[in-house]
Design an enzyme around this catalytic site. Structure first.
Site, PDB file in Angstrom:
ATOM      1  N   GLY A  68      -1.391   9.430  15.549  1.00 14.85           N
ATOM      2  CA  GLY A  68      -0.240  10.309  15.949  1.00 14.85           C
ATOM      3  C   GLY A  68       0.863   9.417  15.859  1.00 14.85           C
ATOM      4  N   GLU A  69       1.651   9.022  16.731  1.00 15.29           N
ATOM      5  CA  GLU A  69       2.996   8.176  16.522  1.00 15.29           C
ATOM      6  C   GLU A  69       2.842   7.293  17.526  1.00 15.29           C
ATOM      7  OE1 GLU A  69       4.502   8.426  13.470  1.00 15.29           O
ATOM      8  OE2 GLU A  69       5.319   6.861  14.696  1.00 15.29           O
ATOM      9  N   CYS A 101      -5.903   4.920  13.604  1.00 14.12           N
ATOM     10  CA  CYS A 101      -4.803   4.713  13.094  1.00 14.12           C
ATOM     11  C   CYS A 101      -3.682   4.213  14.209  1.00 14.12           C
ATOM     12  CB  CYS A 101      -4.296   6.221  12.327  1.00 14.12           C
ATOM     13  SG  CYS A 101      -2.950   6.184  11.298  1.00 14.12           S
ATOM     14  N   ARG A 131       2.639  -1.510  10.415  1.00 14.44           N
ATOM     15  CA  ARG A 131       2.742   0.190  10.612  1.00 14.44           C
ATOM     16  C   ARG A 131       3.274   0.547   9.105  1.00 14.44           C
ATOM     17  NH1 ARG A 131       6.881   2.094  13.994  1.00 14.44           N
ATOM     18  NH2 ARG A 131       6.049   3.912  14.039  1.00 14.44           N
ATOM     19  N   ILE A 163      -3.121   8.524   6.565  1.00 12.62           N
ATOM     20  CA  ILE A 163      -1.908   8.799   6.675  1.00 12.62           C
ATOM     21  C   ILE A 163      -1.013   8.260   7.643  1.00 12.62           C
ATOM     22  CG2 ILE A 163      -0.787  10.925   7.778  1.00 12.62           C
ATOM     23  CD1 ILE A 163      -3.531  12.507   7.946  1.00 12.62           C
ATOM     24  N   ARG A 164       0.118   7.840   6.881  1.00 21.43           N
ATOM     25  CA  ARG A 164       1.057   6.658   7.281  1.00 21.43           C
ATOM     26  C   ARG A 164       0.215   5.605   8.035  1.00 21.43           C
ATOM     27  NH1 ARG A 164       3.496   8.921  11.385  1.00 21.43           N
ATOM     28  NH2 ARG A 164       2.519  10.801  11.513  1.00 21.43           N
ATOM     29  N   HIS A 200      -8.355   8.013   9.561  1.00 23.12           N
ATOM     30  CA  HIS A 200      -8.656   9.308  10.373  1.00 23.12           C
ATOM     31  C   HIS A 200     -10.186   9.682  10.048  1.00 23.12           C
ATOM     32  CE1 HIS A 200      -4.728  10.024  12.035  1.00 23.12           C
ATOM     33  NE2 HIS A 200      -4.176   9.675  10.871  1.00 23.12           N
ATOM     34  N   GLU A 202     -11.911  11.245  12.177  1.00 24.17           N
ATOM     35  CA  GLU A 202     -11.930  12.780  12.591  1.00 24.17           C
ATOM     36  C   GLU A 202     -11.385  13.847  11.778  1.00 24.17           C
ATOM     37  OE1 GLU A 202      -9.528  10.654  13.365  1.00 24.17           O
ATOM     38  OE2 GLU A 202      -7.560  11.834  13.581  1.00 24.17           O
TER      39      GLU A 202
HETATM   40  N1  LIG Z   1      -1.493   8.793  11.473  1.00 29.43           N
HETATM   41  C1  LIG Z   1      -1.061   7.795  12.272  1.00 29.43           C
HETATM   42  O1  LIG Z   1      -1.708   7.832  13.193  1.00 29.43           O
HETATM   43  C2  LIG Z   1       0.286   7.277  11.904  1.00 29.43           C
HETATM   44  C3  LIG Z   1       0.567   6.143  12.935  1.00 29.43           C
HETATM   45  C4  LIG Z   1       2.064   5.850  12.663  1.00 29.43           C
HETATM   46  N2  LIG Z   1       2.455   5.325  11.686  1.00 29.43           N
HETATM   47  C5  LIG Z   1       2.862   4.906  13.811  1.00 29.43           C
HETATM   48  O2  LIG Z   1       2.953   4.037  13.462  1.00 29.43           O
HETATM   49  O3  LIG Z   1       2.540   5.356  14.884  1.00 29.43           O
END
Ligand SMILES: NC(=O)CC[C@H](N)C(=O)O
Length: 225
Positions: A68-69, A101, A131, A163-164, A200, A202
């Site tokens: 998530g974030e 993540c 990050r 993903i990021r 990820h 999942e």
């Molecule tokens: N897909 C993700 O969970 C990205 C993490 C996000 N870049 C963060 O730093 O919170």
């Protein structure tokens, strides 16, 4: 006549459901629980729940912190005198946590590239993560991993989704085991009861990492300490 064995040992596994991709984790846990439950000699009864409050966290035997974030998670965990953060920190000292993540960032001891005002973390794994090191949303990719720990059995070697994603920049203690690498860089690590993945698990149909986590939860619950 074959006798029905009673499944009478409850194992409570939750997914932190404040923000991010918790639904997919719940679905993977259900699929793993079904596979384990179908074995004739299985004594475990899995209860899989979304956790949003201190009391919902405290009853668990293991928890997943999803992607998530982390900036959003940090703000939500800071509410009410950081009650959720403190509950998760207490939990992570004693019981299994799988962070994927953003979840890995939350359980890392050192975070590079934090939001300007700093961000809260649960901590526990002695690694430094950076990050977004694997690029922005548009640079998301799938890649096969090299599993480096024999307890993780990935028979199909499915590519995992980044993903990021945070990189694991350094392993800061010899208590940290590397479970998998990508291009020779650690992307899955474990320190005692804490497991962190850059990717990820999942978002593919591969159940390797959730199965590994459920086995960890069972082992930790019944370990004689
Ligand atoms: N897909 C993700 O969970 C990205 C993490 C996000 N870049 C963060 O730093 O919170």
């Amino acid at each position: 006549m074959a006798q029905e064995k009673s499944k009478n040992i409850d194992v409570n596994v939750g997914v932190l459901a404040l923000q991010g991709g918790f639904i997919e984790h719940i679905s993977h846990l259900h699929q793993c629980a079904k596979i384990i439950s179908e074995k004739d000699d299985n004594p475990y009864c899995f209860k899989i729940t979304e956790a949003r409050t201190v009391s919902e966290i405290e009853i668990l035997d293991g928890i997943i912190i999803p992607g998530g974030e982390t900036t959003a998670m940090s703000i939500l965990m800071g509410k009410n005198d950081q009650e959720l953060l403190k509950a998760l920190q207490r939990f992570a000292i004693a019981k299994p946590v799988l962070g994927t993540c953003a979840g890995l960032i939350m359980i890392a001891n050192n975070i590079k590239g934090q939001m300007e005002m700093g961000q809260l973390k649960i901590g526990g794994i002695d690694v430094t993560v950076c990050r977004n090191a694997y690029g922005a949303q548009l640079q998301s990719f799938e890649a096969p991993l090299t599993i480096t720990d024999c307890d993780v059995s990935d028979s199909r070697s499915t590519p995992m989704v980044f993903i990021r994603a945070p990189s694991i920049e350094s392993i800061d203690s010899n208590k940290v085991q590397v479970l998998a690498t990508y291009k020779n860089v650690p992307v899955a690590v474990r320190q005692n009861n804490l497991i962190g993945l850059s990717f990820h698990s999942e978002l593919t149909d591969n159940l390797t990492w959730h199965m590994y986590f459920l086995k960890t939860v069972i082992n930790e619950k019944f370990l004689v300490k």
